[in-house]
Write an enzyme that holds these catalytic residues in place. Structure first.
Site, PDB file in Angstrom:
ATOM      1  N   GLN A 119      25.596  61.495  26.701  1.00 37.83           N
ATOM      2  CA  GLN A 119      24.892  61.779  27.964  1.00 37.83           C
ATOM      3  C   GLN A 119      23.748  62.774  27.719  1.00 37.83           C
ATOM      4  O   GLN A 119      23.313  62.921  26.589  1.00 37.83           O
ATOM      5  CB  GLN A 119      25.859  62.315  29.047  1.00 37.83           C
ATOM      6  CG  GLN A 119      26.850  61.286  29.572  1.00 37.83           C
ATOM      7  CD  GLN A 119      28.046  61.064  28.675  1.00 37.83           C
ATOM      8  OE1 GLN A 119      28.721  61.993  28.296  1.00 37.83           O
ATOM      9  NE2 GLN A 119      28.304  59.811  28.330  1.00 37.83           N
ATOM     10  N   LYS A 157      19.589  59.456  21.304  1.00 39.29           N
ATOM     11  CA  LYS A 157      20.370  60.349  20.440  1.00 39.29           C
ATOM     12  C   LYS A 157      20.965  59.586  19.256  1.00 39.29           C
ATOM     13  O   LYS A 157      21.019  60.093  18.135  1.00 39.29           O
ATOM     14  CB  LYS A 157      21.527  60.981  21.252  1.00 39.29           C
ATOM     15  CG  LYS A 157      21.060  61.788  22.450  1.00 39.29           C
ATOM     16  CD  LYS A 157      22.213  62.230  23.321  1.00 39.29           C
ATOM     17  CE  LYS A 157      22.911  61.122  24.070  1.00 39.29           C
ATOM     18  NZ  LYS A 157      22.097  60.437  25.093  1.00 39.29           N
ATOM     19  N   GLY A 177      26.351  54.872  25.538  1.00 41.94           N
ATOM     20  CA  GLY A 177      25.901  53.683  24.822  1.00 41.94           C
ATOM     21  C   GLY A 177      24.798  54.113  23.888  1.00 41.94           C
ATOM     22  O   GLY A 177      23.707  54.463  24.337  1.00 41.94           O
ATOM     23  N   HIS A 178      25.105  54.181  22.604  1.00 42.77           N
ATOM     24  CA  HIS A 178      24.128  54.682  21.625  1.00 42.77           C
ATOM     25  C   HIS A 178      23.677  53.519  20.738  1.00 42.77           C
ATOM     26  O   HIS A 178      24.506  52.839  20.134  1.00 42.77           O
ATOM     27  CB  HIS A 178      24.749  55.812  20.787  1.00 42.77           C
ATOM     28  CG  HIS A 178      25.144  57.001  21.613  1.00 42.77           C
ATOM     29  ND1 HIS A 178      25.795  58.086  21.101  1.00 42.77           N
ATOM     30  CD2 HIS A 178      24.961  57.270  22.927  1.00 42.77           C
ATOM     31  CE1 HIS A 178      25.999  58.978  22.065  1.00 42.77           C
ATOM     32  NE2 HIS A 178      25.505  58.494  23.190  1.00 42.77           N
ATOM     33  N   ASP A 184      20.525  58.643  27.400  1.00 37.51           N
ATOM     34  CA  ASP A 184      19.737  57.558  26.822  1.00 37.51           C
ATOM     35  C   ASP A 184      18.419  58.028  26.224  1.00 37.51           C
ATOM     36  O   ASP A 184      17.427  57.292  26.204  1.00 37.51           O
ATOM     37  CB  ASP A 184      19.466  56.461  27.871  1.00 37.51           C
ATOM     38  CG  ASP A 184      20.756  55.905  28.441  1.00 37.51           C
ATOM     39  OD1 ASP A 184      21.730  55.785  27.675  1.00 37.51           O
ATOM     40  OD2 ASP A 184      20.779  55.577  29.643  1.00 37.51           O
TER      41      ASP A 184
HETATM   42  P1  GDP Z   1      21.251  57.189  23.479  1.00 41.48           P
HETATM   43  O1  GDP Z   1      22.293  56.887  24.501  1.00 41.48           O
HETATM   44  O2  GDP Z   1      20.642  58.528  23.689  1.00 41.48           O
HETATM   45  O3  GDP Z   1      21.699  57.013  22.064  1.00 41.48           O
HETATM   46  O4  GDP Z   1      20.076  56.142  23.729  1.00 41.48           O
HETATM   47  P2  GDP Z   1      20.220  54.564  24.017  1.00 41.48           P
HETATM   48  O5  GDP Z   1      20.568  53.888  22.760  1.00 41.48           O
HETATM   49  O6  GDP Z   1      21.088  54.325  25.203  1.00 41.48           O
HETATM   50  O7  GDP Z   1      18.765  54.215  24.502  1.00 41.48           O
HETATM   51  C1  GDP Z   1      17.647  54.407  23.684  1.00 41.48           C
HETATM   52  C2  GDP Z   1      16.953  53.060  23.487  1.00 41.48           C
HETATM   53  O8  GDP Z   1      15.675  53.281  22.961  1.00 41.48           O
HETATM   54  C3  GDP Z   1      17.651  52.152  22.488  1.00 41.48           C
HETATM   55  O9  GDP Z   1      17.500  50.825  22.902  1.00 41.48           O
HETATM   56  C4  GDP Z   1      16.898  52.421  21.185  1.00 41.48           C
HETATM   57  O10 GDP Z   1      16.957  51.317  20.276  1.00 41.48           O
HETATM   58  C5  GDP Z   1      15.516  52.595  21.722  1.00 41.48           C
HETATM   59  N1  GDP Z   1      14.642  53.465  20.934  1.00 41.48           N
HETATM   60  C6  GDP Z   1      14.951  54.558  20.184  1.00 41.48           C
HETATM   61  N2  GDP Z   1      13.844  55.173  19.744  1.00 41.48           N
HETATM   62  C7  GDP Z   1      12.813  54.451  20.208  1.00 41.48           C
HETATM   63  C8  GDP Z   1      11.396  54.586  20.127  1.00 41.48           C
HETATM   64  O11 GDP Z   1      10.850  55.523  19.544  1.00 41.48           O
HETATM   65  N3  GDP Z   1      10.651  53.626  20.748  1.00 41.48           N
HETATM   66  C9  GDP Z   1      11.195  52.593  21.426  1.00 41.48           C
HETATM   67  N4  GDP Z   1      10.373  51.715  21.991  1.00 41.48           N
HETATM   68  N5  GDP Z   1      12.516  52.454  21.553  1.00 41.48           N
HETATM   69  C10 GDP Z   1      13.305  53.366  20.956  1.00 41.48           C
HETATM   70  P1  IMO Z   2      24.475  58.099  26.802  1.00 48.42           P
HETATM   71  O1  IMO Z   2      25.401  58.840  25.870  1.00 48.42           O
HETATM   72  C1  IMO Z   2      22.914  57.606  30.858  1.00 48.42           C
HETATM   73  C2  IMO Z   2      25.645  58.503  34.158  1.00 48.42           C
HETATM   74  C3  IMO Z   2      26.098  57.343  35.023  1.00 48.42           C
HETATM   75  C4  IMO Z   2      26.311  58.072  36.343  1.00 48.42           C
HETATM   76  C5  IMO Z   2      26.872  59.416  35.908  1.00 48.42           C
HETATM   77  C6  IMO Z   2      28.398  59.510  35.953  1.00 48.42           C
HETATM   78  O2  IMO Z   2      24.280  56.684  26.453  1.00 48.42           O
HETATM   79  O3  IMO Z   2      23.211  58.879  26.988  1.00 48.42           O
HETATM   80  P2  IMO Z   2      30.351  58.488  34.471  1.00 48.42           P
HETATM   81  O4  IMO Z   2      30.718  57.059  34.183  1.00 48.42           O
HETATM   82  O5  IMO Z   2      30.077  59.305  33.269  1.00 48.42           O
HETATM   83  O6  IMO Z   2      31.322  59.157  35.412  1.00 48.42           O
HETATM   84  O7  IMO Z   2      28.972  58.375  35.305  1.00 48.42           O
HETATM   85  O8  IMO Z   2      26.443  59.610  34.568  1.00 48.42           O
HETATM   86  N1  IMO Z   2      25.894  58.327  32.705  1.00 48.42           N
HETATM   87  C7  IMO Z   2      24.924  58.065  31.821  1.00 48.42           C
HETATM   88  N2  IMO Z   2      23.613  57.822  31.980  1.00 48.42           N
HETATM   89  N3  IMO Z   2      23.427  57.640  29.623  1.00 48.42           N
HETATM   90  C8  IMO Z   2      24.738  57.911  29.432  1.00 48.42           C
HETATM   91  O9  IMO Z   2      25.285  58.091  28.200  1.00 48.42           O
HETATM   92  C9  IMO Z   2      25.557  58.086  30.556  1.00 48.42           C
HETATM   93  N4  IMO Z   2      26.879  58.329  30.732  1.00 48.42           N
HETATM   94  C10 IMO Z   2      27.061  58.497  32.053  1.00 48.42           C
HETATM   95  O10 IMO Z   2      25.101  56.367  35.127  1.00 48.42           O
HETATM   96  O11 IMO Z   2      25.081  58.318  36.976  1.00 48.42           O
HETATM   97 MG    MG Z   3      22.710  55.478  25.967  1.00 49.29          MG
END
Ligand code: GDP
Ligand code: IMO
Ligand code: MG
Length: 434
Positions: free
Chosen positions: A226, A16, A40-41, A13
């Site tokens: 991840q 990316k 979850g991106h 998270d």
């Molecule tokens: P990923 O799994 O690495 O793609 O990241 P996620 O989408 O799960 O979580 C990142 C969250 O941060 C999302 O809700 C984005 O919309 C948000 N986000 C991304 N860049 C920024 C930033 O610079 N500032 C803030 N406040 N939110 C951001």
């Molecule tokens: P993105 O791509 C954050 C964590 C789960 C758990 C562990 C194992 O959005 O960054 P799994 O279901 O993969 O066997 O769970 O890994 N986990 C993540 N945490 N972002 C993710 O993906 C994750 N994918 C798995 O919360 O601790």
């Molecule tokens: Mg994510």
């Protein structure tokens, strides 16, 4: 520069998805190579927010082929759900999606096993996303009960399912003390045959596609899921996911050799978060942790669980940046830190009375690690409107300079909000057109 890789350097998270979306134009292919619907991106385009789980974050850009390579574990229902959602929102180029016939398919027994096994590590539960990821990877490695996407188009698919379901029913009955209802092979066959039919036009040998493309000099972007600290071999085992999420997984998941992987961008939050169980040395269980959660909206994209929040851990990120051969950092969510008088960076751990910068290989050691912090002055200005590096407050410069110094990698991108425009590209070579 043919291959650019985007990997998370923490526990996932790190944002990316936003970086992949930003870099996609100019690439021929965007490739997901490990993980599955546990990811979850989030990509924000204007007022539209897209939450992508299996589909690569490049899918929003026309004229780019998005590839789900063989290292991914594929939930076909989820692919179809995501495709349908995009189509309903007016994204018309989803034919550009290619699915490797080598991906391993997630079936109902994988979800059931994930639920039963999650709290059986002998201690704190892993807190998986319950998407069947670990059990599917286990079956892949064990071979005997695995189904690859390409197998679903073979004449013996039904026969193979009958055999697997009969064994899985016995295993699940034993694991659940007879609590689970037996799975019905015929119903699963019908359901998965429908998925296979719907997805057939997308299925191909993506390894061949990628190698041919790279040999022709076309550019490819690799999208990690991840974060490196969740890597099954190099992360905080057993509190990890079941794939190589650290960057070492790019070649084995995509079939592309290292000679094409020229640039590796390490995505890092300006602080730390973790969702699920496992040690987290810099975790803040106080009002500062809540401040980060509130301002960063730190709730899981997939499961909506509140994310654990803490200070930036430069011991952990230095380790993952070295492991990934990271060439540039993307420092994300800098806006979240506005309003704090002081910021802390963990520069070393104290373990059993000794100071170290080495990230421990065993979680028992990591659990003992007390962070040694360096304190830097914070800033009170909101930075969400900053569009150039120079507009950022001096203390934000100091903070990022210190991170780059501790990690040993320069800052290529700074993010000050979720929107595409809220991105400051420091290394102009990344987006030649701007
Ligand atoms: P990923 O799994 O690495 O793609 O990241 P996620 O989408 O799960 O979580 C990142 C969250 O941060 C999302 O809700 C984005 O919309 C948000 N986000 C991304 N860049 C920024 C930033 O610079 N500032 C803030 N406040 N939110 C951001
Ligand atoms: P993105 O791509 C954050 C964590 C789960 C758990 C562990 C194992 O959005 O960054 P799994 O279901 O993969 O066997 O769970 O890994 N986990 C993540 N945490 N972002 C993710 O993906 C994750 N994918 C798995 O919360 O601790
Ligand atoms: Mg994510």
């Amino acid at each position: 520069m043919l291959g650019t890789c985007v990997i998370g350097l923490q526990w996932g998270d790190e944002a990316k998805g936003k970086i992949v979306d930003l870099l996609t134009p100019g690439h021929k292919h965007v490739v997901r190579y490990q993980g599955g619907a546990n990811a979850g991106h989030t990509v924000v385009v204007g007022d539209e927010v897209y939450k992508l789980s299996l589909l690569p974050s490049g899918i929003l850009t026309p004229d780019v082929t998005c590839i789900i390579a063989g290292g991914v574990v594929l939930n076909p229902a989820k692919v179809i759900e995501e495709l349908d959602e995009l189509i309903s929102r007016g994204i018309t180029h989803t034919d550009n999606l290619k699915l490797s016939d080598r991906t391993h398919v997630i079936f109902p027994w994988h979800f059931a096993e994930d639920k039963i096994l999650d709290n059986q590590t002998g201690g704190e539960s892993i807190g998986t996303t319950l998407r069947g990821i670990g059990p599917c990877y286990r079956d892949k490695v064990a071979r005997s009960h695995a189904v690859r996407l390409g197998d679903m188009y073979r004449p013996n698919f039904r026969e193979r399912l009958d055999h697997i379901v009969s064994d899985k029913n016995r295993v699940l009955a034993a694991m659940s003390d007879g609590q689970l209802e037996a799975l019905d092979a015929a119903a699963i066959y019908d359901e998965y045959s429908r998925y296979a039919e719907r997805l057939e036009s997308h299925v191909c040998d993506t390894t061949e596609l990628l190698l041919t493309s790279l040999e022709a000099g076309e550019k490819v972007l690799f999208e990690g899921a991840q974060g490196a600290l969740l890597d099954v071999d190099h992360g905080t085992y057993p509190y990890v996911t079941s794939s190589n999420s650290s960057g070492v997984g790019i070649s084995n998941g995509s079939g592309v050799p290292g000679k094409y992987l020229d640039r590796v961008l390490g995505v890092v939050k300006a602080y730390s978060t973790r969702v699920g169980g496992g040690p987290f040395p810099t975790e803040l269980l106080d009002e500062t942790g809540q401040y980060l959660r509130d301002r960063g909206n730190e709730y899981g994209t997939v499961t909506r669980r509140p994310r654990r929040c803490g200070w930036l851990d430069a011991v952990a990120v230095r380790y993952t940046a070295r492991l990934g051969g990271v060439t540039g950092l993307c420092i994300m969510l800098m806006d979240v830190l506005s309003g704090l008088d002081e910021l802390k960076i963990c520069t070393a751990y104290e373990i059993d009375g000794k100071s170290t910068r080495v990230f421990p290989s065993h979680v028992d050691e990591l659990r003992k690690a007390k962070p040694i912090y360096e304190t830097l002055p914070g800033w009170h200005e909101e930075v969400t409107q900053c569009r150039s590096y120079d507009e950022l407050p001096a203390n934000a410069h100091n903070y990022m300079d210190r991170i780059a110094e501790l990690i040993g990698v320069p800052v290529d991108v700074v993010s000050v909000g979720p929107g595409r425009a809220q991105t400051i590209v420091v290394n102009q070579a990344l987006v030649p057109s701007t």
